[in-house]
Scaffold this active site. Structure first.
Site, PDB file in Angstrom:
ATOM      1  N   GLY A 165       4.476 -24.842 114.144  1.00 16.62           N
ATOM      2  CA  GLY A 165       4.451 -23.418 113.838  1.00 16.62           C
ATOM      3  C   GLY A 165       5.345 -23.038 112.670  1.00 16.62           C
ATOM      4  O   GLY A 165       5.416 -23.739 111.656  1.00 16.62           O
ATOM      5  N   LYS A 173      10.508 -13.869 119.114  1.00 17.55           N
ATOM      6  CA  LYS A 173      10.485 -13.271 120.446  1.00 17.55           C
ATOM      7  C   LYS A 173      10.989 -14.173 121.553  1.00 17.55           C
ATOM      8  O   LYS A 173      10.625 -15.335 121.638  1.00 17.55           O
ATOM      9  CB  LYS A 173       9.047 -12.901 120.781  1.00 17.55           C
ATOM     10  CG  LYS A 173       8.504 -11.742 119.982  1.00 17.55           C
ATOM     11  CD  LYS A 173       7.176 -11.405 120.574  1.00 17.55           C
ATOM     12  CE  LYS A 173       6.448 -10.309 119.839  1.00 17.55           C
ATOM     13  NZ  LYS A 173       5.026 -10.346 120.225  1.00 17.55           N
ATOM     14  N   ARG A 206      -2.219 -32.044 108.562  1.00 14.69           N
ATOM     15  CA  ARG A 206      -2.932 -32.424 109.787  1.00 14.69           C
ATOM     16  C   ARG A 206      -4.034 -33.452 109.499  1.00 14.69           C
ATOM     17  O   ARG A 206      -4.349 -34.267 110.365  1.00 14.69           O
ATOM     18  CB  ARG A 206      -3.540 -31.191 110.456  1.00 14.69           C
ATOM     19  CG  ARG A 206      -2.519 -30.424 111.278  1.00 14.69           C
ATOM     20  CD  ARG A 206      -3.141 -29.220 111.942  1.00 14.69           C
ATOM     21  NE  ARG A 206      -2.283 -28.709 112.982  1.00 14.69           N
ATOM     22  CZ  ARG A 206      -2.462 -27.555 113.610  1.00 14.69           C
ATOM     23  NH1 ARG A 206      -3.484 -26.789 113.284  1.00 14.69           N
ATOM     24  NH2 ARG A 206      -1.641 -27.168 114.550  1.00 14.69           N
ATOM     25  N   GLY A 248       1.611 -24.322 119.273  1.00 18.66           N
ATOM     26  CA  GLY A 248       1.376 -23.965 120.677  1.00 18.66           C
ATOM     27  C   GLY A 248       1.440 -25.187 121.580  1.00 18.66           C
ATOM     28  O   GLY A 248       1.997 -25.129 122.684  1.00 18.66           O
TER      29      GLY A 248
HETATM   30  N1  LIG Z   1      16.364 -11.865 113.049  1.00 20.35           N
HETATM   31  C1  LIG Z   1      15.032 -11.750 112.979  1.00 20.35           C
HETATM   32  N2  LIG Z   1      14.441 -10.538 112.993  1.00 20.35           N
HETATM   33  C2  LIG Z   1      13.109 -10.424 112.895  1.00 20.35           C
HETATM   34  N3  LIG Z   1      12.260 -11.463 112.795  1.00 20.35           N
HETATM   35  C3  LIG Z   1      12.801 -12.693 112.778  1.00 20.35           C
HETATM   36  C4  LIG Z   1      14.204 -12.895 112.877  1.00 20.35           C
HETATM   37  N4  LIG Z   1      14.443 -14.216 112.824  1.00 20.35           N
HETATM   38  C5  LIG Z   1      13.245 -14.826 112.704  1.00 20.35           C
HETATM   39  N5  LIG Z   1      12.249 -13.919 112.671  1.00 20.35           N
HETATM   40  C6  LIG Z   1      10.809 -14.179 112.474  1.00 20.35           C
HETATM   41  O1  LIG Z   1      10.297 -14.995 113.485  1.00 20.35           O
HETATM   42  C7  LIG Z   1       9.081 -15.549 113.010  1.00 20.35           C
HETATM   43  C8  LIG Z   1       8.844 -16.899 113.619  1.00 20.35           C
HETATM   44  O2  LIG Z   1       8.872 -16.805 115.021  1.00 20.35           O
HETATM   45  P1  LIG Z   1       7.989 -17.694 115.959  1.00 20.35           P
HETATM   46  O3  LIG Z   1       6.541 -17.449 115.648  1.00 20.35           O
HETATM   47  O4  LIG Z   1       8.450 -17.427 117.336  1.00 20.35           O
HETATM   48  O5  LIG Z   1       8.391 -19.176 115.508  1.00 20.35           O
HETATM   49  P2  LIG Z   1       7.595 -20.525 115.734  1.00 20.35           P
HETATM   50  O6  LIG Z   1       6.207 -20.323 115.156  1.00 20.35           O
HETATM   51  O7  LIG Z   1       8.354 -21.572 114.984  1.00 20.35           O
HETATM   52  O8  LIG Z   1       7.551 -20.754 117.212  1.00 20.35           O
HETATM   53  C9  LIG Z   1       9.206 -15.625 111.517  1.00 20.35           C
HETATM   54  O9  LIG Z   1       8.146 -14.910 110.935  1.00 20.35           O
HETATM   55  C10 LIG Z   1      10.551 -14.978 111.236  1.00 20.35           C
HETATM   56  O10 LIG Z   1      10.555 -14.129 110.116  1.00 20.35           O
HETATM   57  O1  LIG Z   2      -3.315 -24.416 114.914  1.00 19.23           O
HETATM   58  C1  LIG Z   2      -3.304 -24.459 116.134  1.00 19.23           C
HETATM   59  O2  LIG Z   2      -2.377 -23.792 116.875  1.00 19.23           O
HETATM   60  P1  LIG Z   2      -0.793 -23.740 116.420  1.00 19.23           P
HETATM   61  O3  LIG Z   2      -0.724 -22.938 115.147  1.00 19.23           O
HETATM   62  O4  LIG Z   2      -0.103 -23.062 117.573  1.00 19.23           O
HETATM   63  O5  LIG Z   2      -0.346 -25.166 116.216  1.00 19.23           O
HETATM   64  C2  LIG Z   2      -4.268 -25.311 116.902  1.00 19.23           C
HETATM   65  O6  LIG Z   2      -5.245 -25.865 116.048  1.00 19.23           O
HETATM   66  C3  LIG Z   2      -4.920 -24.504 118.027  1.00 19.23           C
HETATM   67  O7  LIG Z   2      -5.662 -23.435 117.500  1.00 19.23           O
HETATM   68  P2  LIG Z   2      -5.955 -22.153 118.398  1.00 19.23           P
HETATM   69  O8  LIG Z   2      -4.631 -21.494 118.719  1.00 19.23           O
HETATM   70  O9  LIG Z   2      -6.877 -21.263 117.591  1.00 19.23           O
HETATM   71  O10 LIG Z   2      -6.635 -22.643 119.673  1.00 19.23           O
END
Ligand SMILES: Nc1ncnc2c1ncn2[C@@H]1O[C@H](COP(=O)(O)OP(=O)(O)O)[C@@H](O)[C@H]1O
Ligand SMILES: O=C(OP(=O)(O)O)[C@H](O)COP(=O)(O)O
Length: 401
Positions: A358, A208, A36, A381
């Site tokens: 993410g 989810k 970043r 996000g």
């Molecule tokens: N089949 C599964 N069962 C349980 N957890 C899972 C499965 N597939 C992926 N995950 C979990 O989902 C998480 C990521 O999900 P999420 O936060 O929604 O993704 P992103 O941050 O890319 O939007 C990871 O920690 C991963 O281990």
């Molecule tokens: O790391 C961030 O969010 P992200 O992990 O969803 O990209 C941004 O810096 C926003 O941070 P925040 O979710 O604490 O407002």
């Protein structure tokens, strides 16, 4: 209407307030992944090369009590930024008052200054007052008064309506511009969703369904196909009456998943087979099963037939947006689905391939395929909010041309 950009602003001799997203991992006082910070360099360099005095604002983590502050100082970021720019960066350990104002007044053209974590303002005298996160009007006004113009390059924070992005911008009408990173993110994500070269395929995964319903809804109208993998796939299995065993299923979302499937027709592509395990552990016993998953087993990755099917859907795509891993990629025995999909995207020479922040970004980096993709968003996000078709307050507050 188009947004004002950094190139539209007068910079020579100006105090240029800049909002960047330096919310990076820090361990034992040292910055980990500095992506970043690197991503913000083009705008910072442009400002200082044009004689601006760059005054940088960022948040780091979340501050709810006084004790959170010491571990969330931006000082290590100032050090890394200084190394990356190869010039001194003045770090000001406060977010308001004489020390900050004097430091700004002492700047020369081309200097860089980093203000302490803007979320220090969220706690005052031990009280959680959320001045930054609640967009306290006095705070935005005060920060705006410290500069001549404002550049917002913090795409990762654009889904937040905080004093340091929206507050400053609204107090500098006609002088709040987008930086290069902000423009790049808007271009890639915006073009992908609103003006994609077709076929346009979205790949959604992660834990989810509930986090991604808005995205699926919005993309159903925009994409030609939506591939669904990862934990969220099994709520769709349940909606189709396929047995899910001990897999992750959000029971209260099965009806929504049914509605989505009814609306989607054959647009949604689900895994055919899965790697199932007898516990949530890298060393679990595993097997590959097609369709129904028996009790005592949980699906933790997509199987080889699913990978082939997904590749088949992706092979002619001209635009691909990916958000969320195909399995529990943090555990090596369940990383193959995510890895293979990532590798395959890397081979699509004619396609624009975009990864939305993410865990998906962590996955493509950890698996070594990031360099082969067109754009890796710096926002998790923020990119999800964008893919939901919602207005991002940080972008909306930037002045029109
Ligand atoms: N089949 C599964 N069962 C349980 N957890 C899972 C499965 N597939 C992926 N995950 C979990 O989902 C998480 C990521 O999900 P999420 O936060 O929604 O993704 P992103 O941050 O890319 O939007 C990871 O920690 C991963 O281990
Ligand atoms: O790391 C961030 O969010 P992200 O992990 O969803 O990209 C941004 O810096 C926003 O941070 P925040 O979710 O604490 O407002």
């Amino acid at each position: 209407m188009a947004k004002l950009t950094v190139e539209d602003l007068p910079l020579e001799g100006k105090k240029v307030l800049m909002r960047v997203d330096f919310n990076v991992p820090i361990k034992d006082g040292v910055v980990g992944d500095d992506n970043r910070i690197v991503a913000a360099l083009p705008t910072i360099k442009y400002v200082i090369e044009h004689g601006g005095r760059a005054i940088l604002f960022s948040h780091l983590g979340r501050i709810k009590k006084e004790e959170d502050k010491p571990g969330l100082s931006l000082r290590p970021v100032a050090e890394r930024l200084s190394n990356l720019l190869n010039k001194p960066v003045t770090f000001v350990p406060v977010t308001e008052g004489k020390q900050l104002e004097d430091a700004i007044n002492n700047m020369n053209n081309g200097d860089v200054l980093l203000v302490q974590n803007t979320r220090y303002e969220d706690v005052k005298d031990g009280e959680y007052v959320k001045r930054e996160s609640g967009n306290d009007p006095e705070l935005g006004k005060y920060w705006a008064s410290l500069g001549d113009v404002f550049v917002n390059d913090a795409f990762g924070t654009a889904h937040r309506k905080h004093a340091s992005n929206v507050g400053i911008a609204t107090n500098m009408p006609g002088k709040a511009a987008a930086g290069y990173l902000m423009q790049k993110e808007i271009k890639f994500l915006g073009d992908a969703v609103d003006n994609p070269e077709r076929p346009f395929v979205a790949i959604l995964g992660g834990a989810k369904v509930s986090d991604k319903i808005g995205v699926i809804d919005h993309l159903l109208d925009k994409a030609d196909k939506i591939i669904i993998g990862g934990g969220m796939a099994y709520t769709f299995y349940a909606a189709k009456g396929i047995k899910t065993g001990d897999s992750l299923v959000e029971k209260d979302k099965i009806d929504v998943a049914k509605q989505i499937l009814d609306k989607a027709g054959d647009k949604i592509v689900l895994p055919i087979d899965n790697v199932v395990a007898d516990k949530f552990d890298n060393d679990a016993n595993t097997k590959v099963v097609e369709g129904d998953i028996d009790d005592g087993w949980m699906a933790l990755d997509i199987g080889p037939k699913s990978i082939k099917e997904f590749e088949n859907v992706l092979k002619d795509a001209k635009t691909v947006v990916w958000n969320g891993p195909m399995g529990v990629f943090e555990k090596p025995n369940f990383a193959k689905g995510t890895l293979e999909v990532g590798k395959f995207l890397g081979t699509l020479a004619d396609a624009t391939t975009i990864v939305g922040g993410g865990d998906s970004t962590a996955a493509v980096k950890q698996l070594g395929v990031a360099g082969k993709l067109t754009h890796i968003s710096t926002g998790g996000g923020a990119s999800l909010t964008y893919l939901e078709g919602k207005v991002l307050p940080g972008i909306a507050a930037i002045s029109e041309k």
